[in-house]
Design a protein around this motif. Structure first.
Motif, PDB file in Angstrom:
ATOM      1  N   GLY A 127       0.916  -1.235   0.052  1.00  0.00           N
ATOM      2  CA  GLY A 127      -0.109  -0.040  -0.085  1.00  0.00           C
ATOM      3  C   GLY A 127       0.877   1.091   0.151  1.00  0.00           C
ATOM      4  N   SER A 156     -10.888  -6.088   4.859  1.00  0.00           N
ATOM      5  CA  SER A 156      -9.628  -5.524   4.348  1.00  0.00           C
ATOM      6  C   SER A 156      -9.082  -4.651   5.798  1.00  0.00           C
ATOM      7  CB  SER A 156      -9.510  -4.691   3.187  1.00  0.00           C
ATOM      8  OG  SER A 156     -10.708  -3.582   3.195  1.00  0.00           O
ATOM      9  N   HIS A 157     -10.150  -4.284   6.539  1.00  0.00           N
ATOM     10  CA  HIS A 157      -9.686  -3.698   7.926  1.00  0.00           C
ATOM     11  C   HIS A 157      -9.642  -4.750   8.750  1.00  0.00           C
ATOM     12  CE1 HIS A 157     -11.373  -0.517   5.315  1.00  0.00           C
ATOM     13  NE2 HIS A 157     -10.917   0.432   6.394  1.00  0.00           N
ATOM     14  N   TRP A 161      -4.183 -11.193   3.012  1.00  0.00           N
ATOM     15  CA  TRP A 161      -4.843 -10.309   2.308  1.00  0.00           C
ATOM     16  C   TRP A 161      -6.393 -10.698   2.266  1.00  0.00           C
ATOM     17  CZ3 TRP A 161      -4.813  -5.166   3.599  1.00  0.00           C
ATOM     18  CH2 TRP A 161      -3.662  -4.741   3.726  1.00  0.00           C
ATOM     19  N   THR A 220       4.483   2.720   3.069  1.00  0.00           N
ATOM     20  CA  THR A 220       3.510   3.054   4.255  1.00  0.00           C
ATOM     21  C   THR A 220       3.850   4.506   4.643  1.00  0.00           C
ATOM     22  OG1 THR A 220       3.924   0.812   5.134  1.00  0.00           O
ATOM     23  CG2 THR A 220       2.985   2.628   6.638  1.00  0.00           C
ATOM     24  N   TRP A 280      -2.867   1.564   9.345  1.00  0.00           N
ATOM     25  CA  TRP A 280      -1.915   1.157   8.879  1.00  0.00           C
ATOM     26  C   TRP A 280      -1.020   0.451   9.820  1.00  0.00           C
ATOM     27  CZ3 TRP A 280      -0.106   1.369   3.887  1.00  0.00           C
ATOM     28  CH2 TRP A 280      -0.835   2.419   3.151  1.00  0.00           C
ATOM     29  N   TRP A 282      -2.728  -2.830   7.972  1.00  0.00           N
ATOM     30  CA  TRP A 282      -2.398  -2.854   6.801  1.00  0.00           C
ATOM     31  C   TRP A 282      -0.925  -3.241   6.904  1.00  0.00           C
ATOM     32  CZ3 TRP A 282      -5.246   2.036   5.333  1.00  0.00           C
ATOM     33  CH2 TRP A 282      -6.562   1.681   5.261  1.00  0.00           C
ATOM     34  N   ASN A 342      -0.367  -6.879   7.794  1.00  0.00           N
ATOM     35  CA  ASN A 342      -0.842  -7.788   6.619  1.00  0.00           C
ATOM     36  C   ASN A 342       0.028  -7.894   5.531  1.00  0.00           C
ATOM     37  OD1 ASN A 342      -3.371  -8.117   7.791  1.00  0.00           O
ATOM     38  ND2 ASN A 342      -4.581  -7.002   6.534  1.00  0.00           N
ATOM     39  N   GLU A 343       0.726  -6.921   4.875  1.00  0.00           N
ATOM     40  CA  GLU A 343       1.898  -6.717   4.308  1.00  0.00           C
ATOM     41  C   GLU A 343       3.028  -7.696   4.496  1.00  0.00           C
ATOM     42  OE1 GLU A 343       1.359  -5.313   1.472  1.00  0.00           O
ATOM     43  OE2 GLU A 343       0.746  -3.474   1.579  1.00  0.00           O
TER      44      GLU A 343
END
Length: 190
Positions: A29, A61-62, A68, A144, A162, A166, A169-170
């Protein structure tokens, strides 16, 4: 590889194929996926973009997941990528972020090249439907930071997402699927 070389590679791949091709662009992201996708579509004749954000489940996605989970890869492949490559009529439904639900069906566009940009795209469920894979090659911290700044500039406070969802997750997706390593092209976006 520079941008012109990438565009030439896409054109060569299409010329060698006996059908339309799908170019998958992925990365962290904030890595520049959408920017690169828009530039490619503008530079290529008869190309269309499929926004990956239209295939994110806003609720899943949250949440933290190792793969993912909020990326609806199966729906993207079944409704869009395979019908596009096979040149058969199909419809798909974008996620309407304002309405909080799937929008009315729209026809899958027809073109020589479809460029799709999506986080978590280089997953075993989607890779077979991609003819060329391009990784936006920038480190996670830089990406990020860009993503956070983009969100702040748009008036969205996603700093907690973030940090807690997120970015983890990455890292988990990297560990499980090594998307940078499976990409055919690593395109510098730093």
């Amino acid at each position: 590889m520079d941008f012109r070389e990438l565009a030439d590679l896409v054109l060569a791949r299409r010329a060698a194929a006996d059908r339309p091709i799908v170019v998958g662009i992925s990365g962290y992201g904030g890595s520049g996926k959408s920017t690169l996708a828009r530039a490619l579509v503008e530079a290529l004749p008869d190309a269309v973009r499929m926004r990956g954000d239209d295939f994110l489940d806003p609720y899943r996605s949250h949440r933290h997941s190792p793969d993912w989970d909020g990326v609806e890869r199966e729906r993207l492949v079944a409704e869009v990528l395979l019908p596009f490559r096979e040149e058969r009529p199909s419809e798909f439904r974008r996620f309407d972020w304002d309405a909080g639900a799937l929008a009315d069906p729209k026809p899958v566009p027809r073109a020589d090249v479809m460029v799709v940009d999506l986080v978590g795209l280089f997953h075993p469920d989607a890779l077979p439907a991609l003819d060329l894979t391009v990784w936006c090659d920038v480190d996670l911290e830089t990406a990020t930071g860009r993503g956070r700044e983009r969100d702040r500039a748009a008036g969205r406070d996603h700093d907690q997402l973030w940090a807690e969802v997120w970015e983890p997750n990455e890292r988990a997706f990297d560990t499980a699927f090594a998307p940078r390593e499976v990409a055919e092209v690593r395109f510098p976006t730093a």
